[in-house]
Design a protein around this motif. Structure first.
Motif, PDB file in Angstrom:
ATOM      1  N   GLU A  19      18.739 -32.676 101.302  1.00 35.59           N
ATOM      2  CA  GLU A  19      17.577 -31.980 100.759  1.00 35.59           C
ATOM      3  C   GLU A  19      16.557 -31.727 101.870  1.00 35.59           C
ATOM      4  O   GLU A  19      15.936 -30.663 101.912  1.00 35.59           O
ATOM      5  N   GLU A  24      19.495 -27.698  98.024  1.00 33.22           N
ATOM      6  CA  GLU A  24      18.899 -27.983  96.724  1.00 33.22           C
ATOM      7  C   GLU A  24      19.907 -28.703  95.840  1.00 33.22           C
ATOM      8  O   GLU A  24      21.072 -28.306  95.781  1.00 33.22           O
ATOM      9  N   GLU A  26      21.883 -29.295  92.821  1.00 40.58           N
ATOM     10  CA  GLU A  26      22.305 -28.467  91.696  1.00 40.58           C
ATOM     11  C   GLU A  26      22.567 -29.322  90.458  1.00 40.58           C
ATOM     12  O   GLU A  26      22.357 -28.880  89.331  1.00 40.58           O
ATOM     13  N   LEU A  52      25.056 -30.235  95.886  1.00 36.63           N
ATOM     14  CA  LEU A  52      23.906 -29.573  96.506  1.00 36.63           C
ATOM     15  C   LEU A  52      24.320 -28.184  96.929  1.00 36.63           C
ATOM     16  O   LEU A  52      25.471 -27.962  97.329  1.00 36.63           O
ATOM     17  N   THR A  54      23.122 -24.409  99.061  1.00 37.15           N
ATOM     18  CA  THR A  54      22.228 -23.790 100.023  1.00 37.15           C
ATOM     19  C   THR A  54      21.229 -22.919  99.261  1.00 37.15           C
ATOM     20  O   THR A  54      21.500 -22.501  98.135  1.00 37.15           O
ATOM     21  N   PRO A  55      20.070 -22.641  99.854  1.00 40.26           N
ATOM     22  CA  PRO A  55      19.052 -21.848  99.148  1.00 40.26           C
ATOM     23  C   PRO A  55      19.557 -20.485  98.668  1.00 40.26           C
ATOM     24  O   PRO A  55      19.099 -20.000  97.638  1.00 40.26           O
ATOM     25  N   GLU A  57      22.461 -19.993  97.526  1.00 34.24           N
ATOM     26  CA  GLU A  57      23.452 -20.335  96.503  1.00 34.24           C
ATOM     27  C   GLU A  57      24.881 -19.940  96.862  1.00 34.24           C
ATOM     28  O   GLU A  57      25.760 -19.927  96.007  1.00 34.24           O
TER      29      GLU A  57
END
Length: 140
Positions: A19, A24, A26, A52, A54-55, A57
């Motif tokens: 993080e 992020e 999920e 998780l 990535t920004p 997605e």
């Protein structure tokens, strides 16, 4: 590709580290039972997982922490030339700021931060449980 799976002994530490890298959470789940055992090939498995993304997605890392059977050391501090999956690479906007942000989470630069032909600044970092991360900042 949907995701890469990494088994850890401390799920919370791994999640916090990634993080801090900008991924992020999920979701988290408890995994056990006949279906799971059939998929992964381990009888009586019980684990907690965290996914998780990535920004953007596009990419995911799934972390698993097994309660049973007990995890075995797969060479968590193996050098980069050892056979098998060795590192995960991330493009970052500001390498120095990223290193500052992840250092409190146990990140250690393997050797140096290097610049290649004024195009790229990069380094390898060891994260929790010896996970090797390559960080790349491209100059525009």
């Amino acid at each position: 590709m949907h995701h890469v799976g990494i088994t850890v002994t401390d799920l919370a530490t791994a999640v916090a580290f990634f993080e801090a890298l900008g991924m992020e959470l999920e979701g988290k789940a408890h995994a056990e039972g006949e279906f799971v055992d059939g998929v992964i090939g381990l009888d009586g498995s019980v684990s907690e997982i965290a996914m998780l993304k990535t920004p953007d997605e596009r990419y995911r890392i799934e972390f698993s922490q097994f309660q049973t059977p007990r995890s075995v050391d797969g060479g968590s501090h193996a050098p980069i030339n050892a056979l098998g999956l060795r590192h995960v690479a991330f493009v970052v906007d500001d390498l120095d700021a990223t290193l500052t942000r992840i250092k409190p989470h146990g990140a250690e630069v393997v050797r140096n931060v290097e610049t290649y032909q004024e195009m790229l600044k990069t380094c390898y970092v060891r994260g929790p449980e010896g996970i090797l991360i390559e960080l790349c900042e491209y100059f525009r």
